[in-house]
Motif scaffolding. Structure first.
Motif, PDB file in Angstrom:
ATOM      1  N   GLN A 216       0.823  -1.206   0.000  1.00 22.57           N
ATOM      2  CA  GLN A 216       0.000   0.000   0.000  1.00 22.57           C
ATOM      3  C   GLN A 216       0.859   1.258   0.000  1.00 22.57           C
ATOM      4  OE1 GLN A 216      -2.457  -0.492   3.473  1.00 22.57           O
ATOM      5  NE2 GLN A 216      -3.297  -2.447   2.737  1.00 22.57           N
ATOM      6  N   ALA A 217       1.876   1.294   0.845  1.00 17.00           N
ATOM      7  CA  ALA A 217       2.739   2.475   0.921  1.00 17.00           C
ATOM      8  C   ALA A 217       3.489   2.698  -0.385  1.00 17.00           C
ATOM      9  CB  ALA A 217       3.721   2.320   2.084  1.00 17.00           C
ATOM     10  N   LEU A 218       4.001   1.627  -0.963  1.00 15.91           N
ATOM     11  CA  LEU A 218       4.738   1.764  -2.223  1.00 15.91           C
ATOM     12  C   LEU A 218       3.823   2.255  -3.339  1.00 15.91           C
ATOM     13  CD1 LEU A 218       6.919  -1.492  -2.099  1.00 15.91           C
ATOM     14  CD2 LEU A 218       7.691   0.866  -1.727  1.00 15.91           C
ATOM     15  N   ASN A 219       2.586   1.790  -3.360  1.00 15.16           N
ATOM     16  CA  ASN A 219       1.650   2.233  -4.396  1.00 15.16           C
ATOM     17  C   ASN A 219       1.333   3.718  -4.265  1.00 15.16           C
ATOM     18  OD1 ASN A 219       1.569  -0.344  -5.431  1.00 15.16           O
ATOM     19  ND2 ASN A 219      -0.349  -0.897  -4.430  1.00 15.16           N
ATOM     20  N   VAL A 220       1.181   4.218  -3.027  1.00  8.95           N
ATOM     21  CA  VAL A 220       0.938   5.646  -2.834  1.00  8.95           C
ATOM     22  C   VAL A 220       2.125   6.460  -3.345  1.00  8.95           C
ATOM     23  CG1 VAL A 220       0.612   7.450  -1.102  1.00  8.95           C
ATOM     24  CG2 VAL A 220      -0.641   5.309  -0.898  1.00  8.95           C
ATOM     25  N   LEU A 221       3.332   6.007  -3.040  1.00  8.21           N
ATOM     26  CA  LEU A 221       4.527   6.724  -3.495  1.00  8.21           C
ATOM     27  C   LEU A 221       4.658   6.668  -5.019  1.00  8.21           C
ATOM     28  CD1 LEU A 221       7.130   5.669  -0.771  1.00  8.21           C
ATOM     29  CD2 LEU A 221       5.981   7.878  -1.036  1.00  8.21           C
ATOM     30  N   THR A 222       4.332   5.519  -5.608  1.00  9.27           N
ATOM     31  CA  THR A 222       4.411   5.410  -7.073  1.00  9.27           C
ATOM     32  C   THR A 222       3.477   6.409  -7.739  1.00  9.27           C
ATOM     33  OG1 THR A 222       4.970   3.057  -6.921  1.00  9.27           O
ATOM     34  CG2 THR A 222       4.106   3.848  -9.020  1.00  9.27           C
ATOM     35  N   THR A 223       2.254   6.523  -7.218  1.00  9.10           N
ATOM     36  CA  THR A 223       1.307   7.495  -7.769  1.00  9.10           C
ATOM     37  C   THR A 223       1.808   8.914  -7.560  1.00  9.10           C
ATOM     38  OG1 THR A 223      -0.511   5.971  -7.281  1.00  9.10           O
ATOM     39  CG2 THR A 223      -1.095   8.258  -7.719  1.00  9.10           C
ATOM     40  N   THR A 224       2.377   9.190  -6.393  1.00 14.97           N
ATOM     41  CA  THR A 224       2.857  10.540  -6.092  1.00 14.97           C
ATOM     42  C   THR A 224       3.970  10.952  -7.037  1.00 14.97           C
ATOM     43  OG1 THR A 224       2.283  10.261  -3.759  1.00 14.97           O
ATOM     44  CG2 THR A 224       3.855  12.000  -4.305  1.00 14.97           C
ATOM     45  N   PHE A 225       4.998  10.124  -7.157  1.00 18.24           N
ATOM     46  CA  PHE A 225       6.126  10.479  -8.019  1.00 18.24           C
ATOM     47  C   PHE A 225       5.755  10.431  -9.500  1.00 18.24           C
ATOM     48  CE2 PHE A 225       8.499   9.088  -4.169  1.00 18.24           C
ATOM     49  CZ  PHE A 225       9.199  10.262  -3.955  1.00 18.24           C
ATOM     50  N   GLY A 226       4.750   9.640  -9.836  1.00 17.06           N
ATOM     51  CA  GLY A 226       4.352   9.568 -11.229  1.00 17.06           C
ATOM     52  C   GLY A 226       3.561  10.773 -11.690  1.00 17.06           C
ATOM     53  N   HIS A 227       2.830  11.436 -10.759  1.00 15.06           N
ATOM     54  CA  HIS A 227       1.965  12.545 -11.152  1.00 15.06           C
ATOM     55  C   HIS A 227       2.511  13.912 -10.769  1.00 15.06           C
ATOM     56  CE1 HIS A 227      -0.877   9.160 -11.436  1.00 15.06           C
ATOM     57  NE2 HIS A 227      -1.555   9.928 -12.263  1.00 15.06           N
ATOM     58  N   CYS A 228       3.473  13.975  -9.888  1.00 15.45           N
ATOM     59  CA  CYS A 228       3.994  15.263  -9.441  1.00 15.45           C
ATOM     60  C   CYS A 228       5.506  15.290  -9.603  1.00 15.45           C
ATOM     61  CB  CYS A 228       3.617  15.530  -7.982  1.00 15.45           C
ATOM     62  SG  CYS A 228       4.072  17.190  -7.446  1.00 15.45           S
ATOM     63  N   HIS A 229       6.001  16.309 -10.267  1.00 16.91           N
ATOM     64  CA  HIS A 229       7.440  16.435 -10.504  1.00 16.91           C
ATOM     65  C   HIS A 229       7.982  17.743  -9.938  1.00 16.91           C
ATOM     66  CE1 HIS A 229       6.330  13.816 -14.215  1.00 16.91           C
ATOM     67  NE2 HIS A 229       6.577  13.048 -13.158  1.00 16.91           N
ATOM     68  N   ARG A 230       7.334  18.251  -8.906  1.00 17.38           N
ATOM     69  CA  ARG A 230       7.796  19.488  -8.286  1.00 17.38           C
ATOM     70  C   ARG A 230       9.018  19.221  -7.403  1.00 17.38           C
ATOM     71  NH1 ARG A 230       3.967  23.716  -8.481  1.00 17.38           N
ATOM     72  NH2 ARG A 230       1.983  23.086  -9.426  1.00 17.38           N
ATOM     73  N   LEU A 231       9.632  20.326  -6.950  1.00 17.97           N
ATOM     74  CA  LEU A 231      10.887  20.188  -6.195  1.00 17.97           C
ATOM     75  C   LEU A 231      10.697  19.483  -4.857  1.00 17.97           C
ATOM     76  CD1 LEU A 231      12.524  23.675  -6.893  1.00 17.97           C
ATOM     77  CD2 LEU A 231      13.036  21.463  -7.946  1.00 17.97           C
ATOM     78  N   TRP A 232       9.487  19.579  -4.276  1.00 11.71           N
ATOM     79  CA  TRP A 232       9.308  18.947  -2.971  1.00 11.71           C
ATOM     80  C   TRP A 232       9.406  17.424  -3.044  1.00 11.71           C
ATOM     81  CZ3 TRP A 232       5.398  15.476  -2.563  1.00 11.71           C
ATOM     82  CH2 TRP A 232       4.296  15.608  -3.415  1.00 11.71           C
ATOM     83  N   THR A 233       9.240  16.855  -4.239  1.00 10.65           N
ATOM     84  CA  THR A 233       9.391  15.409  -4.351  1.00 10.65           C
ATOM     85  C   THR A 233      10.835  14.971  -4.089  1.00 10.65           C
ATOM     86  OG1 THR A 233       9.716  15.618  -6.752  1.00 10.65           O
ATOM     87  CG2 THR A 233       7.483  15.205  -5.978  1.00 10.65           C
ATOM     88  N   GLN A 234      11.809  15.887  -4.331  1.00 11.72           N
ATOM     89  CA  GLN A 234      13.198  15.557  -3.980  1.00 11.72           C
ATOM     90  C   GLN A 234      13.334  15.346  -2.475  1.00 11.72           C
ATOM     91  OE1 GLN A 234      15.768  18.615  -5.462  1.00 11.72           O
ATOM     92  NE2 GLN A 234      15.130  18.371  -7.590  1.00 11.72           N
ATOM     93  N   VAL A 235      12.712  16.258  -1.708  1.00 12.06           N
ATOM     94  CA  VAL A 235      12.774  16.147  -0.252  1.00 12.06           C
ATOM     95  C   VAL A 235      12.078  14.875   0.207  1.00 12.06           C
ATOM     96  CG1 VAL A 235      12.203  17.311   1.924  1.00 12.06           C
ATOM     97  CG2 VAL A 235      12.800  18.661  -0.110  1.00 12.06           C
ATOM     98  N   LEU A 236      10.964  14.570  -0.397  1.00 14.53           N
ATOM     99  CA  LEU A 236      10.234  13.367  -0.022  1.00 14.53           C
ATOM    100  C   LEU A 236      11.071  12.118  -0.289  1.00 14.53           C
ATOM    101  CD1 LEU A 236       7.545  12.151   0.954  1.00 14.53           C
ATOM    102  CD2 LEU A 236       6.785  12.112  -1.427  1.00 14.53           C
ATOM    103  N   TRP A 237      11.753  12.074  -1.446  1.00 12.78           N
ATOM    104  CA  TRP A 237      12.565  10.898  -1.754  1.00 12.78           C
ATOM    105  C   TRP A 237      13.764  10.782  -0.819  1.00 12.78           C
ATOM    106  CZ3 TRP A 237      12.566   6.339  -3.611  1.00 12.78           C
ATOM    107  CH2 TRP A 237      13.753   5.698  -3.940  1.00 12.78           C
ATOM    108  N   VAL A 238      14.403  11.913  -0.506  1.00 13.75           N
ATOM    109  CA  VAL A 238      15.536  11.882   0.424  1.00 13.75           C
ATOM    110  C   VAL A 238      15.092  11.336   1.783  1.00 13.75           C
ATOM    111  CG1 VAL A 238      17.133  13.351   1.724  1.00 13.75           C
ATOM    112  CG2 VAL A 238      16.827  13.699  -0.736  1.00 13.75           C
TER     113      VAL A 238
END
Length: 877
Positions: A216-238
């Motif tokens: 479930q957690a991985l699927n939420v992250l996959t959707t997030t990174f797939g639909h949003c490419h803003r700079l805050w996604t860098q912080v989320l991935w780190v």
């Protein structure tokens, strides 16, 4: 909103809110929501509610009424979310706590209706539509909805669970959207409350020992990174990448499918492509995942434009490992340079191949499919190991048909022989990949091996119909890629010998008791003849496929290729090789003579009477191609003393007029059109008589595709009469130039003689829209050939237009039995100029149900189901 719809909407809302009324089906409710979405996107939702207060009344009644059906509850929740997507409308609905009542504990969430998956799905979709502005975030927090959404990730309904995960990703993106420019920091205190809640839940789930929670957690992250490419996604991935990396250290790695999807989603994000830690995690995953899961990850990485070179090399090696293992397992095929070392280099691959039949077959099919997808891509690895891949595909096919010899002392080889013997799935995958490899060249000895194994599969009585079809397709691809001499289409000696041995095999397959095999053989025959004839025309050569002097030796192609083995085999010491071929004496039969001397053309013609319609259709196409190239079955000869055969043209006309199935009749029309376009000998004898007979049969056919193809033939005939065969592209923007008046008059007279114009006018009122469209295009083309104001030569007096227009009016009214009567060119041209053909073409371009699909029609239909309209109040379609 249209006034008519405004008048119908109150009654419909009252019916939906009444539990005693029968409920409209899901399709109607879905269409109604689509209409509301269109209305709100085009204007103000608040204005819609003010103009139609019945919508607010419907939502209020949903809160009060008892016993409403789940589908009406779900519809109401989705409608409320759709309206509240605009912030001013959201504030309007919240004045009376209407949204809180619908989505809170007072609504379906706290009642018995919540047990219905439809209601839970409607609740999630309503919130998904509503969550478009900052006020929605406060509403969700006050409502405590996040806890419910998190819980719904584990719902028993897969649709509900998937929608819940997508909603969490959407809320996370919405909550951080306003801080994208402020570069939110990695500390939890810097994140909005809703984002902290969601990310905290994801972190907790990634550390959970339960695989479903990790998924479930991985699927939420996959959707997030797939639909949003803003700079805050860098912080989320780190912040989350260490937890993802920890998953790779577990044995076994949990949620591997979802983990691969996440890594590829992150790798495709432009905001993260320069993150070194990302590529390190991906490289770790390539080394840790099992081969069945590492393969999709490797393929995804190789399709990226900005994948680091070292990682691309590693991914390609992972993708090739199963084939390298197969090569190592065969005695006569040591792995040539370009593939990994084999099972010693990666024991996991050998373990998978040996673990079970299903695992081995699945891994090989996946690998072959991935490589087939990768082969045509411009970003495929370079240098591309064409020769090793050809060898691997041939070796896999040999393991499948039992001709491979396992390497001595290799457990893998013996096990592969047992697992792959007769495996249809692997055979089809390997043949498909082998056909794809024909796009590139290969060493002559390897190409000989390819043709040899294809011939083995075409000959084998054990080949299933689906495998034979794949083998025919791969053979066609390799034959079409064979180099020929410029100007004369001469084939190289190995291909010539292969074709000579192929013809008897094809002959036997055309006599197969299995109709799929007969059909595949006919398709192959038609495609080979059609391609080479077209290639010779393009090169300016003759359709004779001139036969270069073949080999002196009488041995067959299979024996010849054994002397050309690319590996160290038992025939490597042969005294001759394909690179040093002695020419045979002149007078050897060429391919044309060999084909005509065989029974293939005659068998193809006999299959016009096949009991299976698909085979008859393929036979029509094949004999049409053969006849067009002068390769059809010849009339009487020494072995056929029965006198001249029936004309092929008459046979195909009989198919067009009398065959009970549509496929053969469509094929006959396509052949006739091509014959007319190419100037076929039988057609050229009396073209007008030919066109008249074909159009007469086509006009009576009940299959609209036959009638449409008849109009295509009519177009070719007109173009030839006007002296511009095939000159106009159907997508050309510029209007066609007008033809000379003498040409137009000649074309019109000929069209009247063959009754082409009567056929076209009748088709203009055809019940099948594609036929009417094609007829309209044809008549427009004919009208545009005469310049405006020009009159036809030798036109005496005023044309009799009235009788033609009267007949067309009767046809429009449905009286198709009335004949058009004799036509004069001047009258035809006058009628064409008086008709609004452009307007008719525009009307035909609209969908056939554009009236029934209108919102007014939808509302009438829904009201009719609950008895609010009188008899015949609903549209019937």
């Amino acid at each position: 909103m249209d006034p008519e719809c405004s008048q119908l909407l109150p009654a419909l809302c009252a019916a939906l809110a009444d539990p005693r009324q029968p409920v409209a089906d899901d399709t109607c409710l879905e269409k109604l929501l689509d209409w509301f979405k269109t209305v709100t996107e085009a204007g103000s939702s608040l204005q819609l509610l003010q103009d139609s207060p019945c919508l607010v009344e419907l939502l209020l009644q949903v809160l009060k009424a008892q016993g409403l059906s789940p589908r009406v509850l779900a519809f109401s929740l989705r409608l409320a979310g759709l309206l509240a997507a605009q912030e001013d409308c959201f504030q309007f609905l919240q004045q009376g706590e209407l949204l809180t009542g619908l989505f809170g504990e007072a609504g379906p969430l706290g009642g018995a209706a919540w047990t219905a998956p439809t209601v839970r799905s409607g609740w999630i979709q309503g919130l998904r539509s509503l969550a478009q502005h900052p006020s929605a975030l406060h509403f969700l927090a006050d409502l405590g909805a996040l806890d419910t959404v998190v819980a719904l990730q584990g719902d028993s309904s897969l649709f509900v669970a998937s929608a819940a995960g997508q909603l969490l990703a959407h809320i996370l993106g919405l909550s951080l959207r306003g801080q994208a420019e402020g570069h939110p920091g990695p500390q939890a205190c810097d994140w909005p409350a809703s984002a902290q809640t969601i990310v905290g839940h994801i972190e907790e789930s990634l550390c959970s020992p339960a695989a479903p929670r990790v998924t479930q957690a991985l699927n939420v992250l996959t959707t997030t990174f797939g639909h949003c490419h803003r700079l805050w996604t860098q912080v989320l991935w780190v912040r989350l990448s260490p937890l993802v990396a920890c998953l790779l250290e577990k044995d076994p790695v949990p949620a591997t499918h979802s983990l691969v999807d996440l890594l590829l989603s992150v790798a495709r994000s432009p905001a993260l492509s320069s993150d070194r830690s990302l590529w390190e995690t991906v490289a770790q995953a390539l080394g840790r995942l099992r081969p069945a899961h590492a393969g999709p990850l490797a393929l995804g990485l190789l399709t990226l434009q900005d994948c680091p070179q070292a990682l691309s090399t590693q991914a390609f090696a992972v993708l090739l490992q199963p084939l390298a293992c197969v090569l190592k397992a065969a005695a006569q095929a040591p792995a040539p340079p370009g593939l990994p070392a084999g099972p010693e280099g990666d024991p996991a691959v050998a373990d998978t191949l040996l673990s079970s039949r299903s695992a081995c077959v699945g891994l090989l099919c996946q690998t072959l499919a991935h490589l087939e997808l990768l082969q045509p891509l411009p970003q495929r690895p370079t240098p591309w190991p064409q020769a090793p891949l050809l060898g691997a595909a041939v070796t896999v096919l040999r393991f499948c048909n039992g001709s491979a010899v396992p390497a001595s002392g290799s457990d893998v080889g013996g096990r592969l022989c047992a697992i792959l013997a007769g495996c249809v799935r692997v055979q089809r995958a390997a043949l498909g990949f082998l056909g794809a490899l024909s796009e590139d060249t290969g060493p002559p000895e390897l190409v000989a091996q390819v043709l040899a194994v294809l011939l083995d599969y075409l000959r084998s009585p054990d080949s299933s119909p689906t495998v034979l079809k794949k083998a025919f397709q791969a053979t066609l691809q390799w034959l079409l890629s064979t180099p020929t001499s410029p100007g004369c289409c001469a084939l190289d000696p190995p291909t010539q010998l292969f074709l000579r041995e192929l013809l008897p095999v094809l002959q036997r397959r055309l006599c197969s008791p299995c109709w799929e095999v007969r059909d595949s053989g006919l398709e192959f025959l038609a495609q080979v003849v059609g391609h080479w004839a077209g290639e010779c025309r393009r090169r300016g050569g003759l359709w004779h496929l001139r036969w270069s002097p073949p080999l002196v030796t009488p041995v067959g192609f299979g024996a010849w290729t054994r002397g050309a083995a690319w590996g160290a085999g038992e025939a490597a010491g042969s005294a001759w090789s394909p690179l040093a071929v002695a020419p045979a004496p002149s007078g050897q039969a060429g391919f044309r003579h060999a084909l005509l001397a065989s029974e293939v053309p005659e068998l193809a013609q006999q299959l016009l009477q096949d009991p299976e319609s698909y085979v008859r259709a393929s036979a029509v196409t094949a004999v049409g191609q053969l006849s067009g190239r002068g390769l059809h079955a010849t009339p009487a000869g020494p072995e056929r003393p029965g006198g001249p055969q029936k004309s092929l043209l008459l046979e195909l006309l009989h198919v067009l007029a009398a065959d009970s199935e549509g496929f053969p009749r469509r094929a006959a029309m396509q052949v006739f059109t091509q014959w007319l376009r190419d100037g076929h000998a039988e057609v050229a004898e009396d073209t007008e008589r030919f066109v008249a007979r074909v159009l007469q049969a086509a006009s009576r056919d009940l299959d609209w595709e036959v009638r449409a193809q008849g109009l295509e033939l009519a177009r070719v005939f007109l173009e030839q009469m006007l002296g511009r065969p095939g000159s106009q592209c159907p997508y050309a923007v510029a209007a066609p130039e007008a033809a000379a008046p003498g040409r137009v008059a000649q074309a019109l007279r000929a069209s009247c003689r063959v009754q082409l114009l009567e056929f076209a006018f009748r088709a203009l009122f055809d019940y099948d829209r594609p036929v009417a469209q094609k007829s309209c295009d044809l008549l427009l083309f004919l009208r545009d050939q005469a310049a405006p104001g020009d009159s036809l030569p030798e036109a005496g007096g005023s044309p009799d237009v009235a009788s033609v227009e009267a007949a067309l009016q009767r046809w429009r009214a449905g009286e198709q039995g009335q004949p058009l009567g004799p036509l004069e060119p001047e009258a035809v041209l006058a009628v064409l100029r008086s008709m609004d053909l452009e307007g008719l073409r525009g009307a035909l371009a609209e969908s056939s149900d554009h009236v029934e699909r209108s919102p007014q029609s939808l509302l009438q239909d829904m009201l009719a189901t609950v008895g609010h309209l009188g008899d015949n109040g609903a549209d019937c379609y």
